[in-house]
Scaffold this motif. Structure first.
Motif, mmCIF file in Angstrom:
data_model
loop_
_atom_site.group_PDB
_atom_site.id
_atom_site.type_symbol
_atom_site.label_atom_id
_atom_site.label_comp_id
_atom_site.label_asym_id
_atom_site.label_seq_id
_atom_site.Cartn_x
_atom_site.Cartn_y
_atom_site.Cartn_z
ATOM 1 N N ASP A 81 0.836 -1.193 0.000
ATOM 2 C CA ASP A 81 0.000 0.000 0.000
ATOM 3 C C ASP A 81 0.877 1.252 0.000
ATOM 4 O O ASP A 81 2.109 1.171 -0.127
ATOM 5 N N ALA A 82 0.272 2.408 0.160
ATOM 6 C CA ALA A 82 1.021 3.664 0.104
ATOM 7 C C ALA A 82 2.023 3.790 1.240
ATOM 8 O O ALA A 82 3.023 4.512 1.113
ATOM 9 N N GLN A 83 1.810 3.096 2.338
ATOM 10 C CA GLN A 83 2.748 3.093 3.464
ATOM 11 C C GLN A 83 3.777 1.976 3.347
ATOM 12 O O GLN A 83 4.518 1.703 4.294
ATOM 13 N N GLN A 84 3.808 1.306 2.182
ATOM 14 C CA GLN A 84 4.750 0.218 1.893
ATOM 15 C C GLN A 84 4.499 -1.032 2.737
ATOM 16 O O GLN A 84 5.369 -1.885 2.895
ATOM 17 N N ARG A 85 3.298 -1.150 3.279
ATOM 18 C CA ARG A 85 2.934 -2.360 4.008
ATOM 19 C C ARG A 85 2.474 -3.424 3.013
ATOM 20 O O ARG A 85 1.696 -3.125 2.103
ATOM 21 N N PRO A 86 2.941 -4.667 3.147
ATOM 22 C CA PRO A 86 2.494 -5.724 2.233
ATOM 23 C C PRO A 86 1.108 -6.230 2.613
ATOM 24 O O PRO A 86 0.780 -6.372 3.791
ATOM 25 N N TRP A 87 0.302 -6.501 1.584
ATOM 26 C CA TRP A 87 -1.020 -7.078 1.753
ATOM 27 C C TRP A 87 -1.224 -8.101 0.643
ATOM 28 O O TRP A 87 -0.531 -8.086 -0.377
#
Length: 586
Positions: A81-87
């Motif tokens: 996502d935009a915060q570089q968190r993987p999903w």
């Protein structure tokens, strides 16, 4: 004079070192693995897997993989996502309500215009953690998985273009996966209803704890992007499965799950070694709901806690930082099919070598077993001594017309099921089996076949040999096998008897470490390994451009054989392979 000699030796040593460093850099540049994956392989003593991976990890999709994706009703996608968190999420196509038992199923939503691209005519639903993630150049990992047949394939790459109704995906790496640990389900499309309101939180609710704790399947997103450009960088989507309850919720912010033996690529673990962030997706298959988690993972390599998960090689603990629940957002529903397999009773056990035993099964109701094609495997569900039901697939090693199934299993020291079969299961015991399955099969024609195997990889080859000699067309067969010695050569006598009674069969066995009483010098057996010269001579003897070459064995062996065959002029389309990940099982 001495000083000049020392100078020359120093120069030669430096040149040798520079040459070695150059070779290592070249190898690293062409490796299908990044440094994290290599570190894990080195730690666990399986770096030789790279020899095989160079053959099967491609920068494009073979035709059969392209066709596979176009037939899927959904695909699993991993991104940040935009915060570089993987999903990780699930994308599906839009179509009229149908099910996958229909003769005509208009569910296609993936196209492959060329071997380097997939076009997904779909987008994440509103509120999805990845709703705005699929932008041009974004790293994406895709997993195509067919739960009904347990086939799966992965492609990693980047978004090439994004339109309102489509995502164009550029392939960097493409490779297949084995069917182990996949719970079989069939799908049905239902009329779309109004989705529930997305729910976001930092921890699991009590209902979500129950959801996770009862799951038998989830998908995991991991990734790593180093400096510069490399096809090994990016995101990866992978499947994890087990018996219901194999994921343990430690508390509302932590869950733990086992990591079992796989293909030794260690894509997920290798990513986590360099970047501990991960995303998990749980699917409510009956309601069409998604539960997305994101957090960081800690790897437990060898603590006593591993003993709580039979067969696990590592434990992974996710510290949850974000949760997204999407109620009833899918137009697909899945159900576990009524078992069309059968209960099988063990008729007999027959020791085949120092570490391989054959197990003969027949239907417990006294009927004849369902037929199979030589080369297929038998999916078994075995209740082990501690009461846990474990599922494995083992290649069938007998003649397809026999009134029983035979699997020939190597006892693996850490193999939960293989140890149970060898140490516990006795004649009269009953296990459950699905119908034989698999696409690594002997074609129904009269073209010559070459059967190349090593170790317990001989098992499907023996079945193919039986089928080939039972055919009145008398096709030529070359049976080539590599073993450590006669004591570790399963089904040897059976193969020799078939060769002695059928002139069209040629057998060649290589013992790498022969014992003093092995049959070295006999026209079947010799001391040594199957090397380039052996394969070149073999191809020269076959002398048929339409011959098919089948391989089964450890990954390092098959990587060598594929290289040798290619150097001997055998086209890739003539080479078929099966590795232990697909039909072995421990």
């Amino acid at each position: 004079m001495q000083a000049q000699q020392e100078k020359q030796e120093k120069q030669e040593k430096q040149e040798k070192q520079e040459k070695q460093e150059k070779q290592e850099k070249q190898a690293a540049a062409t490796s299908p693995f990044h440094t994290g994956e290599q570190m894990v392989q080195q730690r666990l003593g399986v770096r030789e897997v790279e020899n095989w991976a160079r053959q099967v990890v491609r920068d494009h999709m073979p035709e059969q993989h392209r066709q596979f994706y176009t037939e899927l009703p959904f695909i699993v996608a991993a991104a940040r996502d935009a915060q570089q968190r993987p999903w990780v999420t699930l994308l599906e196509g839009n179509a009229a309500p149908v099910d996958n038992s229909s003769a005509q199923v208009p569910h296609q939503f993936i196209n492959s215009p060329d071997p380097q691209h997939l076009v997904l005519h779909s987008r994440p639903v509103e509120g999805d953690a990845l709703e705005h993630a699929f932008l041009p150049e974004a790293d994406v990992g895709l997993l195509g998985i067919e739960l009904s047949s347990r086939r799966r394939n992965r492609v990693n790459g980047r978004v090439a273009e994004r339109a309102d109704d489509a995502i164009s995906f550029q392939v960097d790496q493409s490779f297949g996966n084995c069917p182990q640990y996949i719970s079989e389900r069939t799908w049905q499309r239902v009329p779309r209803s109004t989705p529930g309101t997305p729910q976001r939180s930092a921890q699991l609710t009590s209902a979500q704890v129950d959801w996770v704790g009862s799951a038998d399947t989830f998908f995991i997103a991991t990734g790593y992007r180093g400096d510069g450009a490399s096809a090994t960088y990016g995101m990866d989507a992978s499947h994890r499965g087990g018996e219901p309850g194999f994921v343990r919720v430690l508390d509302a912010g932590h869950l733990q799950f086992p990591d079992y033996a796989g293909n030794n690529h260690f894509n997920t673990i290798g990513n986590l070694v360099l970047d501990a962030r991960a995303g998990l997706l749980f699917v409510d298959f009956s309601r069409g709901s998604l539960l997305q988690l994101s957090g960081t993972v800690e790897i437990d390599w060898d603590s006593p806690a591993l003993q709580q998960f039979p067969g696990a090689r590592r434990l992974l603990t996710l510290k949850i930082t974000a949760v997204v629940e999407l109620p009833e957002v899918l137009g697909l529903r899945w159900h576990v099919p009524v078992q069309d397999g059968q209960s099988l009773r063990l008729l007999d056990r027959r020791r085949q070598s120092a570490d391989v035993t054959s197990f003969l099964f027949a239907p417990a109701d006294g009927q004849l077993p369902q037929g199979f094609v030589a080369g297929q495997h038998l999916p078994l569900a075995v209740a082990t001594a501690d009461g846990v039901v474990a599922r494995r697939t083992y290649s069938l090693s007998n003649r397809p017309t026999d009134p029983y199934y035979r699997i020939s299993v190597k006892r693996e020291p850490h193999g939960e099921v293989s140890r149970f079969l060898h140490d516990v299961l006795q004649p009269g015991s009953v296990v459950h089996a699905d119908v034989p399955d698999g696409e690594f099969v002997l074609p129904d024609d009269d073209k010559p076949v070459v059967l190349l195997s090593a170790g317990v990889g001989v098992t499907p080859m023996v079945s193919m040999l039986h089928a080939a000699v039972s055919d009145s067309r008398e096709r030529p067969v070359w049976f080539v096998h590599a073993a450590r010695d006669g004591e570790h050569h399963p089904l040897a006598g059976e193969v020799r008897r078939l060769a002695d009674s059928h002139e069209q069969v040629s057998v060649q066995v290589a013992y790498s470490q022969p014992r003093h009483n092995d049959r070295i010098g006999h026209h079947y057996d010799y001391a040594g390994r199957i090397d380039q010269q052996v394969i070149s001579n073999l191809v020269a003897r076959v002398q048929r451009a339409d011959a098919r070459y089948f391989m089964c064995g450890p990954s390092g062996f098959m990587a060598q054989m594929q290289t040798y065959l290619s150097e001997a002029g055998v086209a890739p389309a003539q080479i078929y392979y099966e590795n232990f990940g697909a039909a072995g099982g421990a």
